[in-house]
Design an enzyme around this catalytic site. Sequence first.
Site, PDB file in Angstrom:
ATOM      1  CD  GLU A 146      -0.326   1.362   3.977  1.00  0.00           C
ATOM      2  OE1 GLU A 146      -1.355   1.449   3.273  1.00  0.00           O
ATOM      3  OE2 GLU A 146      -0.365   1.370   5.219  1.00  0.00           O
TER       4      GLU A 146
ATOM      5  CE1 TYR B 123      -2.946   2.827  11.659  1.00  0.00           C
ATOM      6  CE2 TYR B 123      -2.590   1.576   9.643  1.00  0.00           C
ATOM      7  CZ  TYR B 123      -2.450   2.745  10.371  1.00  0.00           C
ATOM      8  OH  TYR B 123      -1.816   3.826   9.814  1.00  0.00           O
TER       9      TYR B 123
ATOM     10  CD  GLU C  77       0.605   4.322   7.646  1.00  0.00           C
ATOM     11  OE1 GLU C  77      -0.509   3.779   7.832  1.00  0.00           O
ATOM     12  OE2 GLU C  77       0.952   4.814   6.555  1.00  0.00           O
TER      13      GLU C  77
END
Length: 519
Positions: free
Chosen positions: A183, A254, A307
């Site tokens: 990231e 997410y 992720e």
Amino acid sequence: MAEQQSNTASDSSRLIVDDAFEVAPVNDRLFGSFVEHLGRCVYDGIYEPSHPEADEDGFRKDVIELVRELGATTIRYPGGNFVSGYRWEDGVGPKESRPRRLDLAWHSTETNQFGLHEMSQWLDKVGGNELMEAVNLGTRGLEEALDLLEYANVPSGTKLSDERRANGKENPFGIKMWCLGNEMDGPWQTGHKSAEDYGTLAASVAAGMRMIDPDVELVVCGSSSHMMDTFGKWEETVLEKAYDSVDFISCHAYYHPEFQADGTRDMASFLASGVDMDGFIKDVAAAIDATKARLKSDHNVFISFDEWNVWYIDEEPSKNPEGIGNWPVAPRLLEDSYTAADAVVFGDLMITLLKNADRVHAASLAQLVNVIAPIMTEPGGPAWRQTTFYPFSMTARYAKNGTVLEPKLTSNTYATAKYGEVPVVNSVAVRGADGSVTIFVVNRSLELSNDFEIQVPDDGNFTEATAQTLHEEDLLARNTLENQDRVILHTNDSVTFSADDAIVHVTLPPVSWTAVHVR
């Protein structure tokens, strides 16, 4: 199912499964997960030497059994934000000599009692898992990455390879897949860099690593969210600099139900989270294709969605410790307790990954134990399955080694505040290695059940269909230490199969995830 019979209002949808239209084989790496030195993922999670279920190496045997049942494959390690300040040397050698360090990412103290050797030992005990190692490109760079690769993969005869052997690992770890940082587009990241600086660094690290081991598979950092201000431009810049040197670009996403103006959660948009993930994947794929064409390259770069999960990122369990003197060891961080609705969205995200199997060749559920995880543990106590455990384990069971068939889906739509009109039903079909077909499907409707018709290939080989459904009238039902099996999969007795015309019918309750297996 009693829940289905009580829902009289219904909708309908139809899926045609045709062997002539294949998307791609399913790469086993799609069922990867993620172990980071964060909260209780490692300590009190997979590693708890004082636990009654601990083996001779300190690993919890009950957790190992649940990881096997889950079906996780490639495990990304050791981060995550943690890796951007990590010194890999701290986690090797005699445990009594390993230093304690401040972890800036999660405001914690890292004891380094668990490192590369322990991770490899744990994976050997789980069985059939691949280690996906991340290198620190936040506070460190090329030299440290080359040192770690020499330590891990060179058989012998050099300073670092011989140190590995002296530390108890005679043969190389043989790590194939490596993340070039984590990231790096995020201002929260230790050592955050611009796309230009990161792309230049990643290209030089990739070139250096290939000089040691030409067969490594390298993941360059893409955007850490579809909503980043730099999204798109970041991919374009980084790929321009590193395209021919890497094999994957990462995506991270997410999702959680956001609060509306009236104080309630926007469940309609939350249930359509797969729409955003699908758009994210397609946007990154377009950036890959544009760069490949611009560079006139014959090299292929795929997506590592390393992720993804439901994560209540701004809420209490996700708050870091604070204070100059408050750096706890393995605090309870990011320990979201997942609801039945969360599990349905989670299953929808898995369907989306499968539908894009031609572009997404690896994915990592973040994370594996305790931290936004499908498996929870109590120190000295039991381990149990969260609601999200079930769609992952069932999908891994039936989709591994399979082939995704192009979905021909007819569904009504419904309105969302965030994504506009979206399909009520999302579904994908996978032809298994044994010839069976499994259809994974979600009903996103908050009110209506759905009469779902499936036309399977009429090859005369199918004799029966079974279905498992995750659905609760109480969308907030969850599994807890006190009630570990409150939400589980149930046999869906509504399923019927007509061999004459190769048609399956199954009733999908509102807000539900279902796996239909035709064999």
